[in-house]
Design a protein around this motif. Structure first.
Motif, PDB file in Angstrom:
ATOM      1  N   VAL A 256      54.459  21.594   4.295  1.00  0.00           N
ATOM      2  CA  VAL A 256      54.443  23.054   4.136  1.00  0.00           C
ATOM      3  C   VAL A 256      53.959  23.368   2.730  1.00  0.00           C
ATOM      4  O   VAL A 256      54.316  22.669   1.776  1.00  0.00           O
ATOM      5  N   SER A 257      53.136  24.395   2.578  1.00  0.00           N
ATOM      6  CA  SER A 257      52.676  24.724   1.228  1.00  0.00           C
ATOM      7  C   SER A 257      53.119  26.117   0.803  1.00  0.00           C
ATOM      8  O   SER A 257      53.397  26.975   1.633  1.00  0.00           O
ATOM      9  N   GLN A 264      43.640  30.811  -4.146  1.00  0.00           N
ATOM     10  CA  GLN A 264      42.674  30.276  -3.191  1.00  0.00           C
ATOM     11  C   GLN A 264      43.049  28.825  -2.853  1.00  0.00           C
ATOM     12  O   GLN A 264      42.180  27.943  -2.741  1.00  0.00           O
ATOM     13  N   GLY A 265      44.321  28.623  -2.691  1.00  0.00           N
ATOM     14  CA  GLY A 265      44.858  27.315  -2.363  1.00  0.00           C
ATOM     15  C   GLY A 265      46.366  27.421  -2.379  1.00  0.00           C
ATOM     16  O   GLY A 265      46.900  28.527  -2.446  1.00  0.00           O
ATOM     17  N   GLY A 266      47.030  26.291  -2.355  1.00  0.00           N
ATOM     18  CA  GLY A 266      48.487  26.348  -2.339  1.00  0.00           C
ATOM     19  C   GLY A 266      49.110  25.246  -3.163  1.00  0.00           C
ATOM     20  O   GLY A 266      48.475  24.250  -3.492  1.00  0.00           O
ATOM     21  N   MET A 267      50.373  25.480  -3.508  1.00  0.00           N
ATOM     22  CA  MET A 267      51.156  24.423  -4.149  1.00  0.00           C
ATOM     23  C   MET A 267      51.757  23.599  -3.021  1.00  0.00           C
ATOM     24  O   MET A 267      52.277  24.150  -2.050  1.00  0.00           O
ATOM     25  N   VAL A 268      51.671  22.280  -3.147  1.00  0.00           N
ATOM     26  CA  VAL A 268      52.067  21.426  -2.028  1.00  0.00           C
ATOM     27  C   VAL A 268      53.049  20.349  -2.469  1.00  0.00           C
ATOM     28  O   VAL A 268      53.130  20.008  -3.651  1.00  0.00           O
ATOM     29  N   TYR A 276      56.997  21.939  -5.017  1.00  0.00           N
ATOM     30  CA  TYR A 276      55.629  22.385  -4.777  1.00  0.00           C
ATOM     31  C   TYR A 276      54.797  22.166  -6.044  1.00  0.00           C
ATOM     32  O   TYR A 276      55.000  22.827  -7.052  1.00  0.00           O
ATOM     33  N   HIS A 277      53.859  21.207  -5.971  1.00  0.00           N
ATOM     34  CA  HIS A 277      53.074  20.804  -7.137  1.00  0.00           C
ATOM     35  C   HIS A 277      51.938  21.800  -7.400  1.00  0.00           C
ATOM     36  O   HIS A 277      51.230  22.188  -6.465  1.00  0.00           O
ATOM     37  N   SER A 362      50.741  32.656   2.053  1.00  0.00           N
ATOM     38  CA  SER A 362      51.929  33.306   1.552  1.00  0.00           C
ATOM     39  C   SER A 362      53.050  32.298   1.427  1.00  0.00           C
ATOM     40  O   SER A 362      52.970  31.175   1.876  1.00  0.00           O
ATOM     41  N   ILE A 363      54.071  32.756   0.817  1.00  0.00           N
ATOM     42  CA  ILE A 363      55.252  31.943   0.605  1.00  0.00           C
ATOM     43  C   ILE A 363      55.863  31.566   1.959  1.00  0.00           C
ATOM     44  O   ILE A 363      55.970  32.398   2.846  1.00  0.00           O
ATOM     45  N   PRO A 364      56.230  30.300   2.125  1.00  0.00           N
ATOM     46  CA  PRO A 364      56.918  29.956   3.358  1.00  0.00           C
ATOM     47  C   PRO A 364      58.354  30.476   3.316  1.00  0.00           C
ATOM     48  O   PRO A 364      59.102  30.133   2.425  1.00  0.00           O
ATOM     49  N   ARG A 365      58.671  31.342   4.212  1.00  0.00           N
ATOM     50  CA  ARG A 365      60.060  31.837   4.280  1.00  0.00           C
ATOM     51  C   ARG A 365      60.739  31.246   5.487  1.00  0.00           C
ATOM     52  O   ARG A 365      60.116  31.065   6.512  1.00  0.00           O
TER      53      ARG A 365
END
Ligand SMILES: [Zn+2]
Length: 366
Positions: A256-257, A264-268, A276-277, A362-365
């Protein structure tokens, strides 16, 4: 992996960041409509900001500031500017702000920025454990405004030199209705693509996998599920994993990111629970500040998460509040060894901009 992905000590990283930030700041003081004005009002001159360590001198930028005039955040290049820095490559749009402004806000990427975006998305794939043997099934739909989710998955595959199949779910366009695909058609595409990575919104991935089981379609090649854009409860993740196993997948894993259009990407996470890096510490830095006073909070304490894109030539945002609170750490990741900021645990929303749609990130909720 981390040896080649990230610099090995904070001093080296800080030097690299400061060099890139300095070049960006030179351009910001010359050409950035919003910050030129803001910095003048804050009585800050170029020489007052020597590097990332001086970021805290700048006021926090809110979404409200940004939405008031997104064009004011784009560097206004003179005609004689260097081509790579000033040529507009693409314009993506934020998703989550549409409920507030009526129209999604544009984010401009120049040629220079696009190469950064390629590197960023390549890093994301590496952090998530992708390899050269992988192939991607892009399960994001086309949206009315161009948004990062669909486009950057295609770009990620390009940057990583692996195949990608766009499943094109839904009917994006009444004039070309046969461009989009039904659920059953997408399941068939998933099977024939033999993709090893399913990348999309959790609720849609769940639908695909459930339908595949009903149809008796085998998804034996799937080994990674990249989910972003909405909440994804642990139980639902376990369900997908179990279902994929019944569809002959060998030891599938969900990643999950924590993403944002503004990145334009995500912290993973490199492994579940690792935090979340920041996947591009040479392009972005993150801070956590007190939501009211905007004073920095110590690492590990909950604070408002700020994003600075210190190496951009189109839309430049500095100390931009993502509207979420979370706990930041700069300790080396004990799992992959990466030296970068990580957000430990799940950030939570604290502003009114909570209705992000699936087209952006978006933020994973839960
Ligand atoms: Zn890690």
């Amino acid at each position: 992996m981390a040896d080649t992905l990230f610099l090995d000590d904070w001093d080296a990283l800080t030097r690299e960041r400061d060099a890139r930030f300095a070049a960006t700041l030179d351009r910001v003081f010359a050409y950035h409509p919003f910050y030129k004005d803001l910095l003048t009002r804050a009585r800050l001159r170029r020489r007052d900001i020597s590097g990332i360590s001086d970021l805290a001198k700048l006021p926090v930028t809110t979404k409200k500031d940004y939405l008031a005039n997104p064009g004011n955040f784009v560097l206004a290049w003179p005609e004689a500017a260097s081509a790579e820095e000033s040529i507009i490559w693409d314009v993506m749009h934020t998703a989550g702000m549409s409920g507030v402004t009526g129209t999604p806000a544009p984010l401009v990427s120049t040629n220079y920025d696009f190469f950064n975006i390629l590197a960023l998305n390549r890093n994301i794939l590496r952090l998530c454990g992708a390899s050269e043997a992988d192939s991607i099934l892009n399960l994001f739909p086309l949206t009315r405004h161009p948004q990062g989710a669909f486009a950057r998955v295609m770009n990620a595959a390009a940057a990583f030199n692996i195949p990608v199949t766009a499943a094109m779910p839904g009917s994006p366009n009444a004039r070309q209705p046969d461009i989009g695909n039904s659920l059953d058609a997408v399941v068939a595409i998933a099977a024939r693509s033999e993709a090893t990575i399913l990348w999309g919104v959790p609720s849609y991935i769940r639908k695909i996998v459930a339908r595949a089981e009903e149809m008796g379609v085998v998804l034996a090649h799937v080994r990674l599920v990249f989910a972003t854009g909405e909440g994804f409860a642990e139980q639902a993740q376990t369900e997908i994993v179990e279902r994929l196993k019944r569809l002959s997948a060998n030891d599938p894993r969900v990643s999950v990111s924590y993403g944002a259009s503004e990145m334009q990407g995500g912290m993973v996470e490199c492994v579940p629970g690792s935090g979340y890096h920041n996947p591009a510490p040479d392009q972005f830095c993150f801070e956590a500040v007190d939501p009211d006073t905007h004073k920095p909070v110590p690492d590990g304490e909950e604070g408002l998460i700020l994003l600075t894109r210190f190496d951009r030539r189109g839309t430049v945002i500095l100390r931009y509040s993502l509207g979420d609170v979370g706990r930041l750490t700069r300790e080396r990741c004990p799992h992959c060894g990466a030296l970068t900021e990580r957000i430990v645990g799940l950030p939570r929303r604290m502003d009114g901009f909570s209705s992000r749609s699936a087209g952006g990130w978006s933020i994973p909720r839960r």
